[in-house]
Design a protein around this motif. Sequence first.
Motif, PDB file in Angstrom:
ATOM      1  N   GLU A  23      10.791  -6.166  -7.098  1.00 10.47           N
ATOM      2  CA  GLU A  23      10.366  -6.714  -5.807  1.00 10.47           C
ATOM      3  C   GLU A  23       9.032  -6.144  -5.341  1.00 10.47           C
ATOM      4  OE1 GLU A  23      11.922  -9.213  -4.206  1.00 10.47           O
ATOM      5  OE2 GLU A  23      13.229  -9.252  -5.975  1.00 10.47           O
ATOM      6  N   LYS A  24       8.348  -5.405  -6.186  1.00  8.92           N
ATOM      7  CA  LYS A  24       7.122  -4.730  -5.768  1.00  8.92           C
ATOM      8  C   LYS A  24       5.932  -5.158  -6.622  1.00  8.92           C
ATOM      9  CE  LYS A  24       9.117  -2.243  -2.564  1.00  8.92           C
ATOM     10  NZ  LYS A  24       8.835  -2.488  -1.125  1.00  8.92           N
ATOM     11  N   TRP A  25       4.751  -5.078  -5.991  1.00  5.19           N
ATOM     12  CA  TRP A  25       3.507  -5.443  -6.645  1.00  5.19           C
ATOM     13  C   TRP A  25       2.635  -4.206  -6.867  1.00  5.19           C
ATOM     14  CZ3 TRP A  25       1.873 -10.344  -8.120  1.00  5.19           C
ATOM     15  CH2 TRP A  25       2.669 -11.418  -7.686  1.00  5.19           C
ATOM     16  N   GLY A  26       1.923  -4.242  -8.006  1.00  7.25           N
ATOM     17  CA  GLY A  26       0.916  -3.239  -8.303  1.00  7.25           C
ATOM     18  C   GLY A  26      -0.236  -3.900  -9.030  1.00  7.25           C
ATOM     19  N   TYR A  27      -1.091  -3.085  -9.663  1.00  5.62           N
ATOM     20  CA  TYR A  27      -2.266  -3.612 -10.361  1.00  5.62           C
ATOM     21  C   TYR A  27      -2.399  -2.929 -11.725  1.00  5.62           C
ATOM     22  CZ  TYR A  27      -3.714  -5.362  -5.762  1.00  5.62           C
ATOM     23  OH  TYR A  27      -3.775  -6.000  -4.544  1.00  5.62           O
ATOM     24  N   ILE A  28      -2.739  -3.720 -12.736  1.00  2.00           N
ATOM     25  CA  ILE A  28      -2.983  -3.186 -14.062  1.00  2.00           C
ATOM     26  C   ILE A  28      -4.436  -3.434 -14.464  1.00  2.00           C
ATOM     27  CG2 ILE A  28      -0.606  -3.455 -14.849  1.00  2.00           C
ATOM     28  CD1 ILE A  28      -1.527  -6.039 -16.316  1.00  2.00           C
ATOM     29  N   ASP A  29      -4.914  -2.643 -15.450  1.00  4.73           N
ATOM     30  CA  ASP A  29      -6.229  -2.897 -16.029  1.00  4.73           C
ATOM     31  C   ASP A  29      -6.074  -3.736 -17.298  1.00  4.73           C
ATOM     32  OD1 ASP A  29      -5.426  -1.177 -18.064  1.00  4.73           O
ATOM     33  OD2 ASP A  29      -6.624   0.515 -17.329  1.00  4.73           O
ATOM     34  N   SER A  30      -7.158  -3.956 -18.008  1.00 10.40           N
ATOM     35  CA  SER A  30      -7.141  -4.871 -19.153  1.00 10.40           C
ATOM     36  C   SER A  30      -6.359  -4.330 -20.345  1.00 10.40           C
ATOM     37  CB  SER A  30      -8.568  -5.204 -19.582  1.00 10.40           C
ATOM     38  OG  SER A  30      -9.276  -4.022 -19.910  1.00 10.40           O
ATOM     39  N   THR A  31      -5.965  -3.047 -20.303  1.00  7.47           N
ATOM     40  CA  THR A  31      -5.130  -2.487 -21.370  1.00  7.47           C
ATOM     41  C   THR A  31      -3.647  -2.609 -21.052  1.00  7.47           C
ATOM     42  OG1 THR A  31      -4.997  -0.225 -20.503  1.00  7.47           O
ATOM     43  CG2 THR A  31      -6.953  -0.797 -21.805  1.00  7.47           C
ATOM     44  N   GLY A  32      -3.341  -3.035 -19.817  1.00  2.00           N
ATOM     45  CA  GLY A  32      -1.951  -3.120 -19.382  1.00  2.00           C
ATOM     46  C   GLY A  32      -1.471  -1.867 -18.683  1.00  2.00           C
ATOM     47  N   ILE A  36      -2.687   1.024 -10.164  1.00  2.29           N
ATOM     48  CA  ILE A  36      -1.970   1.213  -8.901  1.00  2.29           C
ATOM     49  C   ILE A  36      -0.517   0.819  -9.163  1.00  2.29           C
ATOM     50  CG2 ILE A  36      -1.797   0.530  -6.482  1.00  2.29           C
ATOM     51  CD1 ILE A  36      -4.798  -0.169  -6.604  1.00  2.29           C
ATOM     52  N   GLU A  37       0.376   1.758  -9.027  1.00  3.42           N
ATOM     53  CA  GLU A  37       1.789   1.530  -9.330  1.00  3.42           C
ATOM     54  C   GLU A  37       2.384   0.470  -8.394  1.00  3.42           C
ATOM     55  OE1 GLU A  37       3.800   2.817 -11.655  1.00  3.42           O
ATOM     56  OE2 GLU A  37       2.221   4.031 -12.588  1.00  3.42           O
ATOM     57  N   PRO A  38       3.381  -0.285  -8.873  1.00  2.00           N
ATOM     58  CA  PRO A  38       4.037  -1.292  -8.023  1.00  2.00           C
ATOM     59  C   PRO A  38       4.778  -0.639  -6.854  1.00  2.00           C
ATOM     60  CG  PRO A  38       4.516  -1.666 -10.354  1.00  2.00           C
ATOM     61  CD  PRO A  38       3.895  -0.314 -10.252  1.00  2.00           C
ATOM     62  N   ARG A  39       4.245  -0.822  -5.658  1.00  2.00           N
ATOM     63  CA  ARG A  39       4.886  -0.256  -4.475  1.00  2.00           C
ATOM     64  C   ARG A  39       4.691  -1.119  -3.228  1.00  2.00           C
ATOM     65  NH1 ARG A  39       0.818   3.639  -5.761  1.00  2.00           N
ATOM     66  NH2 ARG A  39      -0.990   3.620  -4.349  1.00  2.00           N
ATOM     67  N   TYR A  40       4.048  -2.276  -3.384  1.00  2.00           N
ATOM     68  CA  TYR A  40       3.738  -3.103  -2.222  1.00  2.00           C
ATOM     69  C   TYR A  40       4.565  -4.388  -2.234  1.00  2.00           C
ATOM     70  CZ  TYR A  40      -0.301  -0.014  -2.006  1.00  2.00           C
ATOM     71  OH  TYR A  40      -1.115   1.089  -1.939  1.00  2.00           O
ATOM     72  N   SER A  41       4.918  -4.864  -1.051  1.00  2.00           N
ATOM     73  CA  SER A  41       5.714  -6.088  -0.965  1.00  2.00           C
ATOM     74  C   SER A  41       4.861  -7.338  -1.181  1.00  2.00           C
ATOM     75  CB  SER A  41       6.422  -6.171   0.388  1.00  2.00           C
ATOM     76  OG  SER A  41       5.487  -6.103   1.456  1.00  2.00           O
ATOM     77  N   LYS A  42       3.576  -7.264  -0.823  1.00  2.00           N
ATOM     78  CA  LYS A  42       2.644  -8.371  -1.051  1.00  2.00           C
ATOM     79  C   LYS A  42       1.268  -7.777  -1.352  1.00  2.00           C
ATOM     80  CE  LYS A  42       4.893 -11.696   2.075  1.00  2.00           C
ATOM     81  NZ  LYS A  42       4.705 -12.540   3.297  1.00  2.00           N
ATOM     82  N   VAL A  43       0.477  -8.504  -2.138  1.00  2.00           N
ATOM     83  CA  VAL A  43      -0.882  -8.053  -2.445  1.00  2.00           C
ATOM     84  C   VAL A  43      -1.793  -9.266  -2.572  1.00  2.00           C
ATOM     85  CG1 VAL A  43      -0.077  -5.999  -3.673  1.00  2.00           C
ATOM     86  CG2 VAL A  43      -0.559  -8.101  -4.952  1.00  2.00           C
ATOM     87  N   THR A  44      -3.104  -9.019  -2.546  1.00  2.00           N
ATOM     88  CA  THR A  44      -4.103 -10.031  -2.895  1.00  2.00           C
ATOM     89  C   THR A  44      -4.895  -9.514  -4.091  1.00  2.00           C
ATOM     90  OG1 THR A  44      -5.894  -9.143  -1.513  1.00  2.00           O
ATOM     91  CG2 THR A  44      -4.305 -10.640  -0.457  1.00  2.00           C
ATOM     92  N   PRO A  45      -5.561 -10.398  -4.831  1.00  2.00           N
ATOM     93  CA  PRO A  45      -6.455  -9.920  -5.886  1.00  2.00           C
ATOM     94  C   PRO A  45      -7.611  -9.103  -5.277  1.00  2.00           C
ATOM     95  CG  PRO A  45      -5.982 -12.253  -6.162  1.00  2.00           C
ATOM     96  CD  PRO A  45      -5.464 -11.871  -4.811  1.00  2.00           C
ATOM     97  N   PHE A  46      -8.198  -8.241  -6.077  1.00  2.00           N
ATOM     98  CA  PHE A  46      -9.380  -7.514  -5.630  1.00  2.00           C
ATOM     99  C   PHE A  46     -10.585  -8.448  -5.587  1.00  2.00           C
ATOM    100  CE2 PHE A  46      -6.949  -3.719  -6.394  1.00  2.00           C
ATOM    101  CZ  PHE A  46      -7.490  -2.805  -5.506  1.00  2.00           C
ATOM    102  N   LYS A  47     -11.443  -8.183  -4.631  1.00  2.00           N
ATOM    103  CA  LYS A  47     -12.707  -8.901  -4.522  1.00  2.00           C
ATOM    104  C   LYS A  47     -13.750  -7.940  -3.990  1.00  2.00           C
ATOM    105  CE  LYS A  47     -14.864 -13.155  -2.902  1.00  2.00           C
ATOM    106  NZ  LYS A  47     -14.649 -14.477  -2.271  1.00  2.00           N
ATOM    107  N   LYS A  48     -14.811  -7.759  -4.761  1.00  2.00           N
ATOM    108  CA  LYS A  48     -15.897  -6.858  -4.391  1.00  2.00           C
ATOM    109  C   LYS A  48     -15.377  -5.456  -4.087  1.00  2.00           C
ATOM    110  CE  LYS A  48     -18.802 -10.613  -2.654  1.00  2.00           C
ATOM    111  NZ  LYS A  48     -19.546 -11.176  -1.486  1.00  2.00           N
TER     112      LYS A  48
END
Length: 244
Positions: A23-32, A36-48
Motif C-alpha cells: 500500500e506504499k509508494w517509493g522511488y527506484i533508480d534505473s538499476t531497480g 526512496i523506500e516505499p513509505r508514502y500513501s500517494k506520490v507524483t513523479p519527479f520534475k526538475k
Amino acid sequence: VIQPRYEIAYTFRDGLAPVKVGEKWGYIDSTGSYVIEPRYSKVTPFKKGFARVTVKGKQVYIKKDGARVGNRSFDFGYHFSEGLAFVMIDGKYGAIDTTGRMIIEPEYEFGYFFAHGLGLVRKGGKWGYINKDNVFVVSPVYEEADSFWGSRAKVRVDGKWGFIDTTGAMIIEPLYEDAWSFIERRARVKCNGKWGFIDTAGNKVVDCRYDIAENYSGGFARVAVRNKWGFIDKSGKEVVPLEY
C-alpha cells in the motif's frame, strides 16, 4: 533489466520512477535500487528535482534524496515552475519557493503555474496574472484563462476565447467558441462548431472545417471529418488524406 515485482510502476522522470509495493509508494533508480523506500500513501513523479508525496493526508515536497522541502504541509500543490509552486492551504492558494518558504501568502481562490514570470490566479471569481512580487500585471477580469505558452495566453471574454500577451494586451480578439494554447506556433480554435488553426498573430492558417483536430507535433497535426482521419502540415495542406 528490472524484474516485475511492483503492484504499479510509472515512467522514469528525472532519473527516478515511482513504484508501489503493498500500500506504499517509493522511488527506484534505473538499476531497480530504492532511492526512496516505499513509505508514502500517494506520490507524483519527479520534475526538475522535486516531487509531491502524501503524508497523513497532506502533501509535502521532497527532493531526489528524499529530504523534505521546508516543514509545512499542504492540502494540494502543483509542481515547481520558474522556481515557484502554487499550494493550497485551507482552501486558498499561495506560492512557495524551492526552499519551502512562502513567497506569496495564500489569498487566492485558485493559483496555477508561473510562465514568462507570470502566475495565473483567480480572485473575486475572475482570472488574472501576478508577478513574483504578488503584483497584478494583468488585472483579474477574465471569465477563464490559461497559463502563458510561447508569450500568449488564452482568455475568455463574454463566452468567447482570444489571446493576450504578457503585458495584458489583447493580441487576438475573443472570437472563438473554444481554443487551445499555442503549440509549435499554432493554436486550435473552434468556430461554427468546427476546428481550425491560427498563428501567433491571429491569422487563420487552417480554416475551421474539421470535426476534430489535435495539436501539432513535429510539424503535423492529426485531423478528422466524419470519423475519417488524416494529417495536415502547418500550412493546412492535407499531407495524408482523410481516409483512415
